[in-house]
Structure formats: C-alpha cells, structure tokens
Design an enzyme around this catalytic site. Structure first.
Site, mmCIF file in Angstrom:
data_model
loop_
_atom_site.group_PDB
_atom_site.id
_atom_site.type_symbol
_atom_site.label_atom_id
_atom_site.label_comp_id
_atom_site.label_asym_id
_atom_site.label_seq_id
_atom_site.Cartn_x
_atom_site.Cartn_y
_atom_site.Cartn_z
ATOM 1 N N GLN A 11 0.782 -1.170 -0.012
ATOM 2 C CA GLN A 11 -0.033 0.005 -0.052
ATOM 3 C C GLN A 11 0.774 1.243 0.011
ATOM 4 O OE1 GLN A 11 -3.729 -0.381 2.293
ATOM 5 N NE2 GLN A 11 -2.618 -1.746 3.507
ATOM 6 N N ASP A 32 10.898 -4.894 -4.495
ATOM 7 C CA ASP A 32 9.775 -5.922 -3.864
ATOM 8 C C ASP A 32 10.859 -7.118 -3.383
ATOM 9 O OD1 ASP A 32 9.817 -7.502 -5.812
ATOM 10 O OD2 ASP A 32 7.634 -7.207 -6.111
ATOM 11 N N ASP A 37 15.745 -9.204 -1.362
ATOM 12 C CA ASP A 37 15.410 -10.000 -0.506
ATOM 13 C C ASP A 37 16.340 -9.313 0.921
ATOM 14 O OD1 ASP A 37 14.913 -11.617 1.997
ATOM 15 O OD2 ASP A 37 15.766 -13.461 0.942
ATOM 16 N N THR A 102 4.662 0.937 13.579
ATOM 17 C CA THR A 102 3.196 0.760 14.172
ATOM 18 C C THR A 102 2.799 1.175 15.551
ATOM 19 O OG1 THR A 102 1.553 -1.185 14.303
ATOM 20 C CG2 THR A 102 3.777 -1.774 14.952
ATOM 21 N N TYR A 126 3.593 -9.442 16.346
ATOM 22 C CA TYR A 126 3.712 -8.344 15.394
ATOM 23 C C TYR A 126 4.393 -7.232 16.087
ATOM 24 C CZ TYR A 126 2.448 -4.681 12.059
ATOM 25 O OH TYR A 126 2.445 -3.310 11.241
ATOM 26 N N LYS A 130 7.949 -5.383 15.380
ATOM 27 C CA LYS A 130 8.175 -4.177 15.065
ATOM 28 C C LYS A 130 8.966 -3.338 16.035
ATOM 29 C CE LYS A 130 6.527 -2.481 11.746
ATOM 30 N NZ LYS A 130 7.048 -2.384 10.330
ATOM 31 N N TRP A 151 -3.442 1.849 11.479
ATOM 32 C CA TRP A 151 -4.662 1.450 10.678
ATOM 33 C C TRP A 151 -4.694 2.157 9.321
ATOM 34 C CZ3 TRP A 151 -9.898 3.017 13.958
ATOM 35 C CH2 TRP A 151 -9.859 2.229 14.893
#
Length: 293
Positions: A11, A32, A37, A102, A126, A130, A151
């Site tokens: 995104q 990507d 990698d 995050t 998660y 992070k 979000w």
C-alpha cells in the site's frame, strides 16, 4: 539522491511510487522481495553498494497480525532482523533510513494520545517484532527516522476500507468492533509526509503519523459505507470479546502527531477528508471497470 524503496508493491510502496513522479530530483530504486530480499545480508549490502544508495525508505513488513502468532520466525526476520540489516548497510555509506513502524508497539491502556517518548509495551508478536526493528535500526544507523503509523489503508492492495465496501455490498448485516479506538491513516498522506521529510532533510528520531481525529472501527465502517453509498447493510457494534483473534489489539492507540508536524511543517488532514478522497477513487475505478465490462 539515490533512494531505495523496499516493499514497493504494498500500500505505502505504491503511494510512494506515485509521488516519485512529482519529485524527479531524486533517483528511485523500487524493490520488492523478488528483486531484493531484505533478510539477505549479502544481497542488501551488494545492492546498496552497487547502486550508490544514499537513503532507504523501508515500506516492507510482515503485516498479517494474527498469522504472526503462529509464524513467528518469518515475522521476526522481516520486521526485526531486516531493518537492522538495512541500517547497518546504509550506515557504511553515511546514509539515512526511514523505518515505518506501528501503533502496536503500545498495549493500548492509555486514555490520551501516545507521544513518542512514552514507554512501549507490545502485546503481540507483530508489535514485539516491529519494536525490535525500531531498536535495531536506530542502534545501527545514526540517521534513522522511525515513523509509527496506524490503521493504514489505500486504493492499493487489501485493506479494511476495501473489505468493508465489499462486505457491505454482499451482506445485509455486519458486526464491527466498537471498543477499539484509534485513527485511520490514508497511505497517500503518509507517503507525502515521508517525501516531505526526505526533501526537508532527515532529522533522526521517533515520530508518530496518522490522520487527525479519533474513531472506532465501528465508526470507521459507518463512514466508509456512507461515503461509498452503501445503504442496504446494517452495521452493528461488537465488543472485542465477541470477536476473539489470535493476536491482541490495542484498545486505544491514538497517536500524538505534534512532533512530526512541528519538525517538518506538515499539515495533516482529518481522517474523514482522506477517506472520502480514497473512496472517490475506488468508486471511480469501479465505474470504469463496469464500463469496460
């Protein structure tokens, strides 16, 4: 500058690519996993050296929050180990790193917006990975900028906005959690903030970024349906306890954005303004698809 963008097909990565056209003063290397990698130390060092990279925007992440509880090793490699590798490699060139993080680094027990200097206390794999990625990156590269967000949604990829539009058209009734409070973030707005930071000059440290305002997932869904013109689906509020998941979510994760606004002179739109912009684009894409179909 030569700038490496990782996770270019996600995104945020896609939104960054759109902004690249408006900022031709830099050279961009969009990658990507198929082209780089970031968990491979040799590959990372070779790519950065061979392409004379000056700075990195790490948009790549393991974001399957629930799956991470049973896929801890891969989650840790991508979210914790890779940022450190990127930071170590770019430090050798005296470059900079923007690491996207995050709200899950907090456990959500606050009742006022989280500032950057508040103690972290992740309550999920998660969130833990992070946070480890933040710490590893900052320890390895002196010119690291951490941007915590929350979000995230976009016109690209799979996200909550697209899912709620689809379910709203498919179902007569839908239950959505009302006791988790935060702020949606339009990935395009985050990309603009990142590009502004690059052009201003990286000021190392931890920053928070989301759109302005506050809502629950229930409020968010109601707004999505209203803007998308969905009137046939009844959205009912659910307690978190009624919708158990493998990973714990912060009950309250509103982020204080004062630092990034004052440091970079950024004005942040209210979440409803940005949501309207995103839904309008999605509606336009759907109309165009129907014409072609």
């Amino acid at each position: 500058m030569n700038i490496l963008i990782t996770g270019c097909n996600g995104q945020l990565g896609n939104e960054m690519q759109l902004l690249e056209k408006e900022n031709p003063q830099h050279n961009y290397f969009n990658t990507d996993v198929s082209s780089l990698d970031i968990t491979d130390e040799t590959a990372v060092n070779e790519f950065i050296c061979n392409n004379n990279i000056d700075g990195i925007v790490n948009c790549a992440a393991y974001t399957a929050v629930d799956k991470a509880e049973s896929d801890k090793e891969l989650c840790r490699k991508i979210n914790a180990d890779a940022p450190k590798l990127l930071a170590e490699a770019i430090e050798k060139r005296d470059g900079w790193l923007i690491q996207v993080s995050t709200d899950y680094v907090f456990n959500g027990t606050n009742h006022t917006p989280y500032t950057e200097d508040e103690p972290t206390c992740p309550d999920s794999t998660y969130g833990e990975t992070k946070l480890a990625g933040e710490q590893g990156a900052m320890a390895a590269c002196g010119r690291t900028m951490i941007i915590r967000t929350a979000w995230l949604y976009s016109t690209f990829g799979n996200n909550f906005v697209k899912t709620m539009i689809r379910l709203g058209k498919e179902k007569e009734s839908l239950g959505v959690i009302f006791d988790q409070i935060g702020t949606p973030t339009y990935a395009r707005d985050l990309a603009v903030a990142i590009m502004t930071s690059i052009n201003h000059g990286i000021v190392p440290g931890i920053y928070h970024f989301s759109n302005e305002g506050v809502c629950s997932w229930y409020d968010f869904t109601k707004a999505i349906h209203r803007m998308a013109g969905i009137t046939t689906c009844h959205v009912r509020p659910l307690h978190t306890s009624e919708y158990p998941t493998p990973a714990c979510r912060p009950a309250y994760s509103v982020l204080d954005k004062t630092k990034i606004k004052t440091t970079y002179g950024i004005e942040i739109p209210h979440w409803e303004e940005s949501l309207q912009e995103c839904v309008d684009i999605l509606n336009g894409q759907e109309r165009e698809g129907n014409k072609q179909g």
